[in-house]
Design a protein around this motif. Sequence first.
Motif, mmCIF file in Angstrom:
data_model
loop_
_atom_site.group_PDB
_atom_site.id
_atom_site.type_symbol
_atom_site.label_atom_id
_atom_site.label_comp_id
_atom_site.label_asym_id
_atom_site.label_seq_id
_atom_site.Cartn_x
_atom_site.Cartn_y
_atom_site.Cartn_z
ATOM 1 N N ALA A 137 0.861 2.139 -6.449
ATOM 2 C CA ALA A 137 0.161 3.365 -6.047
ATOM 3 C C ALA A 137 -0.424 4.087 -7.245
ATOM 4 N N SER A 138 0.351 4.158 -8.328
ATOM 5 C CA SER A 138 -0.133 4.874 -9.510
ATOM 6 C C SER A 138 -1.366 4.205 -10.099
ATOM 7 N N GLU A 139 -1.483 2.875 -9.926
ATOM 8 C CA GLU A 139 -2.657 2.158 -10.413
ATOM 9 C C GLU A 139 -3.889 2.408 -9.542
ATOM 10 N N LEU A 140 -3.671 2.897 -8.326
ATOM 11 C CA LEU A 140 -4.780 3.193 -7.411
ATOM 12 C C LEU A 140 -5.220 4.664 -7.502
ATOM 13 N N TYR A 159 -4.451 -6.499 -6.406
ATOM 14 C CA TYR A 159 -3.157 -6.508 -5.728
ATOM 15 C C TYR A 159 -3.237 -7.259 -4.402
ATOM 16 N N ILE A 160 -4.404 -7.225 -3.778
ATOM 17 C CA ILE A 160 -4.609 -8.011 -2.556
ATOM 18 C C ILE A 160 -4.600 -9.498 -2.902
ATOM 19 N N LYS A 161 -5.279 -9.872 -3.990
ATOM 20 C CA LYS A 161 -5.313 -11.270 -4.422
ATOM 21 C C LYS A 161 -3.923 -11.775 -4.804
ATOM 22 N N ASN A 162 -3.101 -10.881 -5.373
ATOM 23 C CA ASN A 162 -1.750 -11.266 -5.796
ATOM 24 C C ASN A 162 -0.724 -11.201 -4.667
ATOM 25 N N GLY A 163 -1.162 -10.841 -3.469
ATOM 26 C CA GLY A 163 -0.264 -10.806 -2.317
ATOM 27 C C GLY A 163 0.661 -9.613 -2.275
ATOM 28 N N LEU A 164 0.308 -8.542 -2.990
ATOM 29 C CA LEU A 164 1.134 -7.333 -2.995
ATOM 30 C C LEU A 164 0.623 -6.289 -2.004
ATOM 31 N N LEU A 165 -0.675 -6.344 -1.720
ATOM 32 C CA LEU A 165 -1.285 -5.458 -0.731
ATOM 33 C C LEU A 165 -2.041 -6.304 0.286
ATOM 34 N N ILE A 166 -2.259 -5.734 1.455
ATOM 35 C CA ILE A 166 -2.999 -6.420 2.513
ATOM 36 C C ILE A 166 -3.800 -5.391 3.296
ATOM 37 N N SER A 170 -7.746 -1.856 -5.721
ATOM 38 C CA SER A 170 -6.738 -2.569 -4.916
ATOM 39 C C SER A 170 -7.003 -4.068 -4.842
ATOM 40 N N GLU A 171 -8.185 -4.491 -5.297
ATOM 41 C CA GLU A 171 -8.584 -5.895 -5.124
ATOM 42 C C GLU A 171 -7.605 -6.873 -5.769
ATOM 43 N N ILE A 202 -9.974 0.546 12.854
ATOM 44 C CA ILE A 202 -9.398 1.248 11.711
ATOM 45 C C ILE A 202 -8.839 0.206 10.750
ATOM 46 N N ASN A 203 -9.271 0.255 9.515
ATOM 47 C CA ASN A 203 -8.776 -0.663 8.494
ATOM 48 C C ASN A 203 -7.690 0.030 7.674
ATOM 49 N N ILE A 204 -6.534 -0.617 7.575
ATOM 50 C CA ILE A 204 -5.362 -0.015 6.940
ATOM 51 C C ILE A 204 -4.928 -0.838 5.744
ATOM 52 N N LEU A 205 -4.756 -0.173 4.612
ATOM 53 C CA LEU A 205 -4.227 -0.804 3.401
ATOM 54 C C LEU A 205 -2.721 -0.611 3.369
ATOM 55 N N LYS A 206 -1.975 -1.725 3.281
ATOM 56 C CA LYS A 206 -0.519 -1.668 3.300
ATOM 57 C C LYS A 206 0.063 -2.562 2.219
ATOM 58 N N THR A 207 1.331 -2.336 1.913
ATOM 59 C CA THR A 207 2.044 -3.244 1.027
ATOM 60 C C THR A 207 2.573 -4.420 1.836
ATOM 61 N N THR A 208 2.621 -5.579 1.224
ATOM 62 C CA THR A 208 3.333 -6.718 1.799
ATOM 63 C C THR A 208 4.812 -6.563 1.452
ATOM 64 N N GLN A 209 5.658 -7.437 1.996
ATOM 65 C CA GLN A 209 7.075 -7.347 1.631
ATOM 66 C C GLN A 209 7.252 -7.578 0.132
ATOM 67 N N LYS A 210 6.455 -8.461 -0.431
ATOM 68 C CA LYS A 210 6.512 -8.729 -1.871
ATOM 69 C C LYS A 210 6.142 -7.485 -2.679
ATOM 70 N N GLY A 211 5.250 -6.661 -2.124
ATOM 71 C CA GLY A 211 4.780 -5.484 -2.843
ATOM 72 C C GLY A 211 5.621 -4.243 -2.656
ATOM 73 N N LYS A 212 6.507 -4.251 -1.666
ATOM 74 C CA LYS A 212 7.251 -3.031 -1.338
ATOM 75 C C LYS A 212 8.083 -2.511 -2.504
ATOM 76 N N PHE A 213 8.781 -3.392 -3.185
ATOM 77 C CA PHE A 213 9.668 -2.967 -4.263
ATOM 78 C C PHE A 213 8.882 -2.386 -5.438
ATOM 79 N N LEU A 214 7.601 -2.744 -5.537
ATOM 80 C CA LEU A 214 6.757 -2.302 -6.646
ATOM 81 C C LEU A 214 5.799 -1.196 -6.241
ATOM 82 N N VAL A 215 6.017 -0.601 -5.064
ATOM 83 C CA VAL A 215 5.003 0.262 -4.474
ATOM 84 C C VAL A 215 4.636 1.470 -5.329
ATOM 85 N N ASP A 216 5.598 2.103 -5.979
ATOM 86 C CA ASP A 216 5.270 3.303 -6.760
ATOM 87 C C ASP A 216 4.346 2.958 -7.925
#
Length: 402
Positions: free
Chosen positions: A393-396, A357-364, A354-355, A376-390
């Motif tokens: 996820a497959s890359e993770l 995608y976090i650097k690219n601003g797609l995950l946070i 996930s590293e 509790i630490n939560i991995l989420k998509t940013t708004q920029k990442g939402k459209f690309l989420v599937d």
Amino acid sequence: MGGALYIHIPFCKQACFYCDFHFSTSLKKKEELIQALVKELEIRKGELDNKTIETIYFGGGTPSLLANDELQVLIDSVYKNYSVIDNPEITLEANPDDLIDNDVSPRAQSRGLIEERIFENYRAIGINRLSIGIQSFFEDDLKSMNRAHNSEEAKKCLQLATQYFDNITIDLIYGIPSMSLEKWNENLEIAFSYGVNHISSYALTVEPKTALDSFIKKGKYLPIDETLALEHFNHLIDKTKAEGFVHYEISNFGKPDYFSKHNTSYWQGKPYIGIGPSAHSFNSNQRSWNVSNNSKYIQSIQNNVLPNTIETLSKKDKYNEYIMTGLRTIWGVSLNKIEKEFGEVFFQHLKASSEKYIKNGLLIISSNFDTHQNRINILKTTQKGKFLVDGIASELFILDSF
């Protein structure tokens, strides 16, 4: 933790060009099918280990093709064979043309008998949530998708339905090649004008072996434009937020207290039973799915044999499913849960993969606290990442055996 019931009604008036769900346009076997659904409900009553049913969902296909007494038979069978909470969420998927009756006399219309017969009768048998397949309020869009209803029926059914039901969700499709941003905005404005409290919205996608797939290959339909779809998606997010909707799952937007309890149970990993041909089930350790053939389904159930295929989920399967469903929701993926339930190897894989995608601003990674004030630490998509989420996820996912 309670359970959920999904009941698949595999009938439609006609085939939408984009649809790859299991259904038949022939109603010849409807009575036999309903009897088989009742029997399957009885056969499988012990599968949820006495968990209480919290939600019942009639999906399809087009469940609104069933008569009220046919729906009543199925609901009665649920209550007969299962423990059900008080006031469960009972959803009926419906098409606009089934919710209005254009054939009754003007006198009957003036007396309001249409609404009383359709909507009051739904409420009387316990249905308290409607999922209406609007897709678009524009005639040309509906024709291009081969929908059974027209624009006038879409608007009329909502005008009536909102008088009798507070908990209504509508489906809207974006990314239609011929749909401008202005037209998409007007679709949303019309939806908001009826005061609906939930919207499920999906990009038009091309599924293999559908009519839409064939039309595009033959040059009879414009190809899907991902840039246009992204523009529509971002506008959808902005507009729904301004109207007080919460974007709680990639394709779902609900006002507070109007999230779909049934679909949320899927995303949060609760057990559920799927009744009917092609229906899927989950019990935390196994997934199963019924045969996608009405005749074979009916015959097998009549012989007291469940026509299903069962898959036992490995630790890797469970991890991958949690990543996929978690990233699609506002609840995200708990890194603490990954480490505790799946172990260090899975945890380190997720951190490493996930590293970028976090650097690219797609995950946070965000933090909050549980009831015991543990971080509790939560991995989420940013708004920029939402459209690309599937794709993210497959890359993770973990693809190797563990």
